[in-house]
Design a protein around this motif. Structure first.
Motif, PDB file in Angstrom:
ATOM      1  N   LYS A  75       1.009  -1.311   0.072  1.00  0.00           N
ATOM      2  CA  LYS A  75       0.148   0.141  -0.205  1.00  0.00           C
ATOM      3  C   LYS A  75       0.860   1.172   0.086  1.00  0.00           C
ATOM      4  N   LEU A  76       2.039   0.965  -0.077  1.00  0.00           N
ATOM      5  CA  LEU A  76       3.048   2.327  -0.002  1.00  0.00           C
ATOM      6  C   LEU A  76       2.509   3.442  -1.061  1.00  0.00           C
ATOM      7  N   GLY A  77       2.064   2.960  -2.146  1.00  0.00           N
ATOM      8  CA  GLY A  77       1.830   3.942  -3.075  1.00  0.00           C
ATOM      9  C   GLY A  77       0.645   4.634  -2.633  1.00  0.00           C
ATOM     10  N   THR A  78      -0.111   4.738  -1.837  1.00  0.00           N
ATOM     11  CA  THR A  78      -1.125   5.405  -1.189  1.00  0.00           C
ATOM     12  C   THR A  78      -0.608   6.150  -0.085  1.00  0.00           C
ATOM     13  N   PHE A  79       0.584   6.206   0.257  1.00  0.00           N
ATOM     14  CA  PHE A  79       1.071   7.196   1.486  1.00  0.00           C
ATOM     15  C   PHE A  79       1.570   8.356   0.678  1.00  0.00           C
ATOM     16  N   ARG A  80       1.070   9.509   1.065  1.00  0.00           N
ATOM     17  CA  ARG A  80       1.465  10.882   0.410  1.00  0.00           C
ATOM     18  C   ARG A  80       2.148  11.641   1.295  1.00  0.00           C
ATOM     19  N   GLY A  81       2.502  11.265   2.464  1.00  0.00           N
ATOM     20  CA  GLY A  81       3.432  12.216   3.304  1.00  0.00           C
ATOM     21  C   GLY A  81       2.357  13.289   3.977  1.00  0.00           C
ATOM     22  N   GLU A  82       1.136  13.016   4.068  1.00  0.00           N
ATOM     23  CA  GLU A  82       0.207  14.003   4.567  1.00  0.00           C
ATOM     24  C   GLU A  82       0.252  13.931   5.863  1.00  0.00           C
ATOM     25  N   ALA A  83       0.427  12.816   6.522  1.00  0.00           N
ATOM     26  CA  ALA A  83       0.635  12.483   8.005  1.00  0.00           C
ATOM     27  C   ALA A  83       1.960  11.838   8.166  1.00  0.00           C
ATOM     28  N   ALA A  84       2.618  11.709   9.532  1.00  0.00           N
ATOM     29  CA  ALA A  84       3.608  11.074   9.514  1.00  0.00           C
ATOM     30  C   ALA A  84       3.490   9.504   9.161  1.00  0.00           C
ATOM     31  N   PHE A  85       4.617   8.770   8.658  1.00  0.00           N
ATOM     32  CA  PHE A  85       4.506   7.493   8.124  1.00  0.00           C
ATOM     33  C   PHE A  85       4.313   6.500   9.248  1.00  0.00           C
ATOM     34  N   GLY A  86       4.750   6.930  10.544  1.00  0.00           N
ATOM     35  CA  GLY A  86       4.506   5.978  11.584  1.00  0.00           C
ATOM     36  C   GLY A  86       2.989   6.146  11.868  1.00  0.00           C
TER      37      GLY A  86
END
Lengths: 190, 221
Positions: A75-86
């Motif tokens: 699902k990494l492709g859905t992480f957009r850096g809007e929140a902390a990765f943690g």
């Protein structure tokens, strides 16, 4: 010759003003960089493993923790850096755990009514050999009360978020949490 | 548990109670020892929950994860590569990479951002070999955004850096950009080539690493 450009997207760490390493590693990992993903794993596995162990049980904790990170990779492709990765990873972990618990089957009745939660957990006995530490007592709570206690008091989710995640009324989340706390108070280290 | 207030003590502690009811409960706590003790205990339970330690798994779970995502840890059998660059290109790339590594280390040390001794990558985890690479559009956008952001930091601080430093950084970035472009061109002809995918990811990572290190040279205003 490369010239320094001007980016519109901000990936800065809120304290340092520089892009945080998790966000950079998440971006690299999303591009297929497994070594970047391993760095993320090493950094976050203690928190994720602890969450899994408290939400499920020791026997399944290793496998479910692995499931969480495999799912995160997918699902990494859905992480957009809007929140902390943690934060993103933690929420994903909760979803994996909740989905997985359904396949594990309900070993105990999930949400016990009223004081049944208190009766589920035996009172602290006198004497060191019979005493149960706080964390062990928590693990012996009925599944529903334990999940709510972990999500609210340990992990800091709000009742509204818990109710949505678990598919129950906010009032049920509150009453189960209160019962869990009452049960656990008898196992506080003195 | 016949005291009706007993049911509301968690609401009280979470400040989830109308003001009038809160005042009434506080008045009750003045006279009810049972409720006061429970409030104190519940507070301790809540504090105890917040102080729970994080624990490492009993065993390293990474090998299992790496296997499932199609990656193997360092030390595993290297992937057989199908090389599509010419020998002169390979030789040139080797020279460029050596130049890049040497000048970057020299530069960072001169600027005081790296220790004078000790291995540069001593704390980095061992590299993993990617055996299944899936470059996603979102990832490419995120990467480009991260690069642009770092370049913006450098651009803003360019005037505060020594001109030689700026020149070396730009030369190294040009070398890396060239390597990225080469790999991308090669992948157009052979998109499934695992070595090329790995090489591209690694080169992109080098660019980010260089930008990150260079950004640390810019004084924080």
């Amino acid at each position: 010759m490369t010239q320094f450009g001007f980016g519109a997207v901000t990936l800065e760490h809120e304290n340092t003003g520089r892009p945080d390493s998790d966000t950079v590693d998440a971006t690299l990992a999303a591009s297929g960089d497994a070594s970047a993903f391993e760095r993320l794993y090493r950094h976050h596995v203690p928190r994720i493993y602890s969450l899994v162990r408290r939400m499920v049980n020791d026997d399944d904790a290793d496998e479910i923790t692995q499931d969480v990170f495999v799912r995160a990779w997918q699902k990494l492709g859905t992480f957009r850096g809007e929140a902390a990765f943690g934060t993103w990873l933690h929420r994903l972990a909760v979803n994996v755990i909740l989905a997985r618990r359904e396949t594990l089957g309900t070993r105990r009745k999930r949400f016990l009514e009223g004081d049944a939660v208190l009766e589920f957990l035996p009172a602290r006995k006198a004497g060191p050999e019979l005493a149960m530490d706080f964390e062990s007592a928590m693990e012996r709570l009925p599944d529903g009360a334990r999940e709510i206690f972990v999500l609210h008091d340990v992990e800091g989710y709000r009742h509204e978020e818990i109710a949505e995640m678990l598919g129950l009324a906010t009032g049920t989340s509150k009453s189960q949490l209160h019962r869990a706390r009452l049960a656990l108070r008898r196992h506080l280290e003195r | 548990m016949s005291d009706p207030w007993m049911e509301r003590l968690s609401d009280y502690l979470e400040d989830d109670m109308p003001a009038a009811e809160r005042l009434a409960l506080e008045a009750h706590l003045e006279t009810c020892r049972d409720c006061s003790v429970v409030v104190s205990d519940l507070r301790r339970v809540m504090n105890r929950a917040r102080q729970m330690d994080e624990r490492q798994p009993h065993r390293d779970l990474w090998p299992g994860i790496a296997k499932r995502i199609g990656a193997t840890s360092a030390g595993a059998q290297p992937i057989r590569r199908r090389w599509s660059f010419s020998s002169p290109q390979l030789a040139a790339a080797a020279v460029l990479l050596m130049t890049f590594s040497g000048s970057t280390v020299w530069l960072m040390r001169s600027a005081g951002s790296l220790p004078a001794d000790g291995p540069i990558a001593a704390t980095a985890p061992p590299p993993a070999t990617v055996t299944a690479v899936n470059v996603r559009r979102n990832a490419a956008e995120n990467y480009a955004a991260a690069v642009e952001d770092l370049e913006r930091v450098l651009s803003a601080g360019r005037g505060q850096l020594d001109t030689t430093t700026v020149r070396v950084i730009e030369q190294n970035l040009a070398v890396i950009d060239q390597a990225i472009a080469q790999a991308q061109r090669a992948l157009l002809a052979d998109p499934a080539n695992l070595y090329l995918n790995t090489h591209l990811a690694e080169t992109m990572r080098r660019k980010l690493d260089l930008l990150r290190q260079a950004a640390t040279l810019v004084p924080v205003s």
